[in-house]
Motif scaffolding. Structure first.
Motif, mmCIF file in Angstrom:
data_model
loop_
_atom_site.group_PDB
_atom_site.id
_atom_site.type_symbol
_atom_site.label_atom_id
_atom_site.label_comp_id
_atom_site.label_asym_id
_atom_site.label_seq_id
_atom_site.Cartn_x
_atom_site.Cartn_y
_atom_site.Cartn_z
ATOM 1 N N ILE A 1 -11.343 3.077 8.797
ATOM 2 C CA ILE A 1 -10.168 2.291 8.465
ATOM 3 C C ILE A 1 -10.668 1.012 7.807
ATOM 4 C CG2 ILE A 1 -8.194 1.011 9.363
ATOM 5 C CD1 ILE A 1 -8.104 3.024 11.690
ATOM 6 N N ILE A 2 -10.222 0.771 6.586
ATOM 7 C CA ILE A 2 -10.571 -0.438 5.846
ATOM 8 C C ILE A 2 -9.310 -1.280 5.726
ATOM 9 C CG2 ILE A 2 -11.573 -1.379 3.739
ATOM 10 C CD1 ILE A 2 -13.465 0.507 5.214
ATOM 11 N N ALA A 3 -9.391 -2.527 6.129
ATOM 12 C CA ALA A 3 -8.214 -3.395 6.111
ATOM 13 C C ALA A 3 -8.492 -4.690 5.364
ATOM 14 C CB ALA A 3 -7.765 -3.706 7.533
ATOM 15 N N CYS A 4 -7.484 -5.158 4.644
ATOM 16 C CA CYS A 4 -7.497 -6.497 4.063
ATOM 17 C C CYS A 4 -6.992 -7.450 5.138
ATOM 18 C CB CYS A 4 -6.616 -6.546 2.822
ATOM 19 S SG CYS A 4 -6.374 -8.222 2.177
ATOM 20 N N GLU A 5 -7.838 -8.370 5.552
ATOM 21 C CA GLU A 5 -7.466 -9.258 6.647
ATOM 22 C C GLU A 5 -6.410 -10.274 6.253
ATOM 23 O OE1 GLU A 5 -10.904 -9.826 9.676
ATOM 24 O OE2 GLU A 5 -11.826 -9.940 7.686
ATOM 25 N N SER A 6 -6.231 -10.475 4.937
ATOM 26 C CA SER A 6 -5.194 -11.405 4.485
ATOM 27 C C SER A 6 -3.800 -10.801 4.593
ATOM 28 C CB SER A 6 -5.449 -11.827 3.030
ATOM 29 O OG SER A 6 -6.682 -12.504 2.911
ATOM 30 N N THR A 7 -3.700 -9.486 4.392
ATOM 31 C CA THR A 7 -2.387 -8.835 4.334
ATOM 32 C C THR A 7 -2.137 -7.863 5.483
ATOM 33 O OG1 THR A 7 -3.229 -7.001 2.988
ATOM 34 C CG2 THR A 7 -2.453 -8.966 1.811
ATOM 35 N N GLN A 8 -3.185 -7.509 6.219
ATOM 36 C CA GLN A 8 -3.115 -6.493 7.283
ATOM 37 C C GLN A 8 -2.745 -5.113 6.734
ATOM 38 O OE1 GLN A 8 -4.019 -7.064 10.774
ATOM 39 N NE2 GLN A 8 -4.959 -8.620 9.467
ATOM 40 N N GLU A 9 -2.953 -4.919 5.451
ATOM 41 C CA GLU A 9 -2.783 -3.601 4.851
ATOM 42 C C GLU A 9 -4.087 -2.827 5.000
ATOM 43 O OE1 GLU A 9 0.455 -4.743 1.374
ATOM 44 O OE2 GLU A 9 -1.661 -4.519 0.850
ATOM 45 N N ALA A 10 -3.971 -1.512 5.180
ATOM 46 C CA ALA A 10 -5.152 -0.697 5.442
ATOM 47 C C ALA A 10 -5.092 0.621 4.691
ATOM 48 C CB ALA A 10 -5.281 -0.431 6.942
ATOM 49 N N TRP B 1 -5.907 12.351 -8.454
ATOM 50 C CA TRP B 1 -7.344 12.526 -8.596
ATOM 51 C C TRP B 1 -7.926 11.253 -9.201
ATOM 52 C CZ3 TRP B 1 -8.924 16.797 -6.208
ATOM 53 C CH2 TRP B 1 -8.079 17.915 -6.154
ATOM 54 N N LEU B 2 -9.196 11.014 -8.957
ATOM 55 C CA LEU B 2 -9.859 9.818 -9.458
ATOM 56 C C LEU B 2 -10.981 10.177 -10.427
ATOM 57 C CD1 LEU B 2 -10.091 7.776 -6.131
ATOM 58 C CD2 LEU B 2 -8.588 7.294 -8.073
ATOM 59 N N SER B 3 -11.339 9.215 -11.266
ATOM 60 C CA SER B 3 -12.421 9.397 -12.234
ATOM 61 C C SER B 3 -13.383 8.218 -12.155
ATOM 62 C CB SER B 3 -11.861 9.495 -13.658
ATOM 63 O OG SER B 3 -11.014 10.617 -13.799
ATOM 64 N N HIS B 4 -14.589 8.445 -12.635
ATOM 65 C CA HIS B 4 -15.596 7.383 -12.684
ATOM 66 C C HIS B 4 -15.053 6.203 -13.485
ATOM 67 C CE1 HIS B 4 -19.824 6.015 -12.401
ATOM 68 N NE2 HIS B 4 -19.568 5.433 -13.553
ATOM 69 N N GLY B 5 -15.176 5.006 -12.917
ATOM 70 C CA GLY B 5 -14.701 3.815 -13.603
ATOM 71 C C GLY B 5 -13.311 3.364 -13.196
ATOM 72 N N ASP B 6 -12.599 4.180 -12.421
ATOM 73 C CA ASP B 6 -11.303 3.754 -11.899
ATOM 74 C C ASP B 6 -11.495 2.607 -10.912
ATOM 75 O OD1 ASP B 6 -9.968 5.680 -13.340
ATOM 76 O OD2 ASP B 6 -9.691 7.051 -11.647
ATOM 77 N N THR B 7 -10.440 1.834 -10.701
ATOM 78 C CA THR B 7 -10.453 0.806 -9.666
ATOM 79 C C THR B 7 -9.242 0.993 -8.760
ATOM 80 O OG1 THR B 7 -9.258 -0.774 -11.074
ATOM 81 C CG2 THR B 7 -11.662 -0.878 -11.093
ATOM 82 N N LEU B 8 -9.424 0.679 -7.493
ATOM 83 C CA LEU B 8 -8.354 0.746 -6.510
ATOM 84 C C LEU B 8 -8.244 -0.600 -5.811
ATOM 85 C CD1 LEU B 8 -9.163 4.197 -4.848
ATOM 86 C CD2 LEU B 8 -7.289 3.722 -6.437
ATOM 87 N N SER B 9 -7.017 -0.973 -5.450
ATOM 88 C CA SER B 9 -6.791 -2.233 -4.765
ATOM 89 C C SER B 9 -6.219 -1.995 -3.377
ATOM 90 C CB SER B 9 -5.829 -3.123 -5.571
ATOM 91 O OG SER B 9 -6.399 -3.481 -6.813
ATOM 92 N N LEU B 10 -6.585 -2.869 -2.468
ATOM 93 C CA LEU B 10 -6.019 -2.888 -1.121
ATOM 94 C C LEU B 10 -5.830 -4.347 -0.754
ATOM 95 C CD1 LEU B 10 -5.249 -1.612 1.633
ATOM 96 C CD2 LEU B 10 -7.662 -1.839 2.264
ATOM 97 N N GLY B 11 -4.578 -4.817 -0.766
ATOM 98 C CA GLY B 11 -4.354 -6.239 -0.562
ATOM 99 C C GLY B 11 -5.132 -7.041 -1.594
ATOM 100 N N LYS B 12 -6.033 -7.903 -1.117
ATOM 101 C CA LYS B 12 -6.842 -8.722 -2.016
ATOM 102 C C LYS B 12 -8.214 -8.100 -2.300
ATOM 103 C CE LYS B 12 -4.580 -13.034 -0.649
ATOM 104 N NZ LYS B 12 -4.765 -14.412 -0.130
ATOM 105 N N LEU B 13 -8.431 -6.883 -1.818
ATOM 106 C CA LEU B 13 -9.706 -6.201 -2.026
ATOM 107 C C LEU B 13 -9.625 -5.308 -3.259
ATOM 108 C CD1 LEU B 13 -10.328 -5.052 1.658
ATOM 109 C CD2 LEU B 13 -11.235 -7.107 0.551
ATOM 110 N N LYS B 14 -10.757 -5.157 -3.931
ATOM 111 C CA LYS B 14 -10.833 -4.310 -5.127
ATOM 112 C C LYS B 14 -12.039 -3.384 -5.006
ATOM 113 C CE LYS B 14 -11.595 -4.576 -10.135
ATOM 114 N NZ LYS B 14 -11.886 -5.499 -11.270
ATOM 115 N N PHE B 15 -11.820 -2.103 -5.223
ATOM 116 C CA PHE B 15 -12.874 -1.100 -5.097
ATOM 117 C C PHE B 15 -13.105 -0.408 -6.435
ATOM 118 C CE2 PHE B 15 -11.197 -1.748 -0.922
ATOM 119 C CZ PHE B 15 -12.252 -1.555 -0.038
#
Length: 213
Positions: free
Chosen positions: A17-26, A110-124
């Motif tokens: 479980i990965i959570a953004c501590e600023s938003t409590q979104e996971a 589906w995802l591809s190389h070079g895509d980005t995903l966001s979770l609250g204030k986090l970026k993957f």
């Protein structure tokens, strides 16, 4: 960033479980099973589940994904489309690995190389790392120096390549190009076993360090 590791199924797969501590979104990465444990942990930490992310299609990593999708009305995101055959063959996987019967299901995206995903204030950043399976991906969070690698690399080892469409040379190339080029202090969160770092694996992993050929 908050990281909660929940070993699930007899395979002791590291569901996270990965959570953004600023938003409590996971998000939940690789829920291989034991959905009750995952849901209880989300509840006890007062987290709002936004999505399920998958590194690859092996049953010990995806077994509870559809349960969570239906329970929380969320999307399953990832892996790469080259994993579709593993989702087609979920019933066969259940029989092969001794899991309860399961019907095929598929990611929403589906995802591809070079895509980005966001979770609250986090970026993957999404990186395609084939070899263990053809559509395996990893998730890298630069600000927190952390990469979630599924079964690409482990502390002192690498993923198996004897499953259908596995490729050992491709796996080593993926690791050297996408994992070992990250900052050396980057934490490597593997699908099984304890976490490690890029620096430690460069120095000691016999499959990629060059110490044994």
């Amino acid at each position: 960033m908050k990281i909660i590791t929940i070993p699930v199924t007899p395979f002791a797969q590291n569901c996270r479980i990965i959570a953004c501590e600023s938003t409590q979104e996971a998000i939940v990465v690789d829920p291989g099973g034991d959905s009750d444990k995952i849901i209880a942990t989300l509840t006890s930490n007062s987290l709002t589940l936004k999505a399920v992310w998958l590194t690859h299609g092996h049953l010990d990593h995806v077994g509870a994904a559809d349960v969570l999708r239906r329970q929380f009305d969320i999307k399953i995101i990832g892996p790469h489309k080259d994993e579709r055959f593993w989702f087609d063959n979920l019933p066969m996987q259940a029989q092969m690995f001794g899991f309860p019967p399961i019907d095929p299901f598929y990611p929403d995206e589906w995802l591809s190389h070079g895509d980005t995903l966001s979770l609250g204030k986090l970026k993957f950043d999404v990186m395609h790392c084939p070899g263990h399976t053809p559509g395996h991906i990893v998730f890298y969070e630069q600000d927190n120096k952390c990469v979630i690698v599924g079964d690409v690399i482990f502390k002192g080892s690498v993923g198996r390549t004897d499953f259908p469409q596995g490729n050992s040379q491709q796996l080593i190339e993926s690791i050297k190009a996408n994992i070992l080029t990250l900052p050396v202090k980057t934490a490597i969160l593997s699908g099984h076993g304890s976490e490690t770092t890029v620096e430690h694996e460069i120095k000691t992993n016999p499959f990629v360090s060059g110490q044994y050929g």
